[in-house]
Design a protein around this motif. Structure first.
Motif, PDB file in Angstrom:
ATOM      1  N   GLN A   1     -43.477   2.130  18.930  1.00  0.00           N
ATOM      2  CA  GLN A   1     -44.287   3.317  18.627  1.00  0.00           C
ATOM      3  C   GLN A   1     -43.884   4.546  19.448  1.00  0.00           C
ATOM      4  O   GLN A   1     -43.575   4.443  20.629  1.00  0.00           O
ATOM      5  CB  GLN A   1     -45.770   3.019  18.854  1.00  0.00           C
ATOM      6  N   THR A   2     -43.940   5.706  18.796  1.00  0.00           N
ATOM      7  CA  THR A   2     -43.664   6.976  19.494  1.00  0.00           C
ATOM      8  C   THR A   2     -44.841   7.369  20.390  1.00  0.00           C
ATOM      9  O   THR A   2     -44.647   7.986  21.430  1.00  0.00           O
ATOM     10  CB  THR A   2     -43.399   8.097  18.473  1.00  0.00           C
TER      11      THR A   2
ATOM     12  N   LYS B   1     -42.925   3.392  13.231  1.00  0.00           N
ATOM     13  CA  LYS B   1     -42.937   3.912  14.608  1.00  0.00           C
ATOM     14  C   LYS B   1     -43.919   5.069  14.829  1.00  0.00           C
ATOM     15  O   LYS B   1     -44.362   5.300  15.950  1.00  0.00           O
ATOM     16  CB  LYS B   1     -41.531   4.334  15.043  1.00  0.00           C
ATOM     17  N   ASP B   2     -44.286   5.790  13.752  1.00  0.00           N
ATOM     18  CA  ASP B   2     -45.225   6.910  13.888  1.00  0.00           C
ATOM     19  C   ASP B   2     -46.650   6.532  13.497  1.00  0.00           C
ATOM     20  O   ASP B   2     -47.523   7.391  13.401  1.00  0.00           O
ATOM     21  CB  ASP B   2     -44.755   8.105  13.053  1.00  0.00           C
TER      22      ASP B   2
ATOM     23  N   GLU C   1     -49.249   7.307  16.185  1.00  0.00           N
ATOM     24  CA  GLU C   1     -49.226   8.760  16.391  1.00  0.00           C
ATOM     25  C   GLU C   1     -49.991   9.491  15.294  1.00  0.00           C
ATOM     26  O   GLU C   1     -50.767  10.426  15.579  1.00  0.00           O
ATOM     27  CB  GLU C   1     -47.772   9.257  16.425  1.00  0.00           C
TER      28      GLU C   1
ATOM     29  N   SER D   1     -42.762  12.436   3.354  1.00  0.00           N
ATOM     30  CA  SER D   1     -43.059  13.011   4.666  1.00  0.00           C
ATOM     31  C   SER D   1     -43.444  14.473   4.471  1.00  0.00           C
ATOM     32  O   SER D   1     -43.277  15.031   3.384  1.00  0.00           O
ATOM     33  CB  SER D   1     -41.845  12.901   5.613  1.00  0.00           C
TER      34      SER D   1
END
Length: 273
Positions: A29-30, A101-102, A105, A165
Motif C-alpha cells: 500500500q502507498t 496499492k492505492d 489511500e 482512473s
C-alpha cells in the motif's frame, strides 16, 4: 506509538493461502498509517501459523481476533473486530480480496463525516486466483489487464474497474446503476457511526448482513459515496458451502423489518442486553 488513521478489518475462515496473498497486498500500500484486524470466524491452526509468520514479515501491525467455530458467525466476529480497532475510521474487506496499492489511500483520502464509502470488487476465476504469487502482488502485475488476459481473462466492460482512473473513474462512479451500499468486501466508515447503530446484527448469517448494517446507517442519517471504480480489489474464487436458502430467507426477513420500521439500532449487536 503514533495514532492509527485507518483500522482495516479483514474477515477470514480457514483460507490461509488466500489470506497470505491478501496480507501481502497491504504490504504494497502507498498509504501506510493503518493496522489490520483479522476477524477470524473459527479457523484452525494453519491460519494461526500463517498469521504468526506474516507478523514478522510485514511492516504494519496485525491483530488476530478469533472465536470458536460454531458455523457461519461472521457478524459476531466482525463485531469483535470493531471493538478491537484502535482508529476512529474503519475499512472492511475480506480475506479473499487482494487490495490494489492505492486501495487504503483512496478510502483515507475520501473519508468524510456523515458518509460511508462503498466500493466493489473484480471477480477472478479459480485458475487465475491460484496463479497469483506474492511477486505478482508486490509488483502489481495482477492488476494489469494485459497480464490477466494472458492468464485467460475475457474482455468485459467490468475490466474498466481495473483500467479506469482520474476523470473516467469519477464518471463511472457517478453513472453506475449499482447502489452505494455497505459492502463487506470493500466499504469504510466512522467507528462512532457503526457503534451508534450497535454494529452487525448477530442473528444474521450468510446473505446481506453487510447490506443490513448499511441500511441502518442510512436510517440513522448517514449517506454513502460510490467508489467502486476507484478503490479496487481482486476477489479470489472459492466455494460457498455456508450459503443456504434458510439463511438467505431469514436475513431477508430481518432486512424487511429494518426497512419497514426504519430501524437504527439492533438489540443483537455489539452491545446485547
Amino acid at each position: 506509538m503514533k495514532n492509527i488513521e485507518v483500522s482495516i478489518i479483514i474477515s477470514t475462515y480457514n483460507q490461509p493461502l488466500w489470506l497470505e496473498k491478501v496480507l501481502w497486498s497491504y504490504e504494497a500500500q502507498t498509504f501506510r498509517n493503518f493496522e489490520v484486524i483479522i476477524a477470524d470466524d473459527g479457523s484452525k491452526q494453519p491460519t494461526f501459523d500463517l498469521i504468526d509468520t506474516m507478523k514478522a514479515l510485514v511492516t504494519f501491525p496485525i491483530i488476530h481476533v478469533w472465536h470458536e467455530d460454531k458455523g457461519f458467525q461472521k457478524s459476531q466476529i466482525l463485531n469483535k473486530g470493531i471493538k478491537a480497532c484502535n482508529s476512529d475510521y474503519i475499512l472492511m474487506s475480506d480475506g479473499d480480496c487482494i487490495a490494489r496499492k492505492d486501495f487504503v489511500e483512496i478510502h483515507a483520502d475520501r473519508k468524510e463525516k456523515g458518509y460511508f464509502l462503498s466500493g466493489g470488487y473484480f471477480m477472478l476465476p479459480m485458475n487465475i486466483s491460484n496463479e497469483i504469487t506474492k511477486e505478482n502482488i508486490l509488483d502489481q502485475s495482477c492488476f494489469d489487464v494485459k497480464w490477466l488476459k494472458g492468464k485467460g481473462l475475457k474482455s468485459s466492460f467490468k475490466n474498466n474497474k481495473l483500467t479506469a482512473s482520474g476523470f473516467k473513474s469519477k464518471v463511472l462512479n457517478a453513472i453506475t446503476p449499482t447502489n452505494a451500499s455497505w459492502n463487506g468486501h470493500n466499504a469504510s466508515g466512522w467507528k462512532e457511526d457503526i457503534e451508534a447503530i450497535n454494529g452487525f446484527d448477530e442473528r444474521m448469517q450468510y446473505g446481506g448482513q453487510d447490506r443490513e448494517l448499511g441500511e441502518r446507517l442510512f436510517n440513522s442519517g448517514i449517506r454513502s459515496k460510490q467508489i467502486r471504480y476507484s478503490a479496487v480489489c481482486l476477489h479470489l474464487d472459492h466455494p460457498r458451502g455456508y450459503k443456504t436458502p434458510e439463511s438467505i430467507a431469514k436475513n431477508k426477513g430481518i432486512r424487511a423489518v429494518t426497512a419497514s420500521e426504519k430501524k437504527v439500532w439492533t438489540d443483537f449487536g455489539i452491545i446485547q442486553s
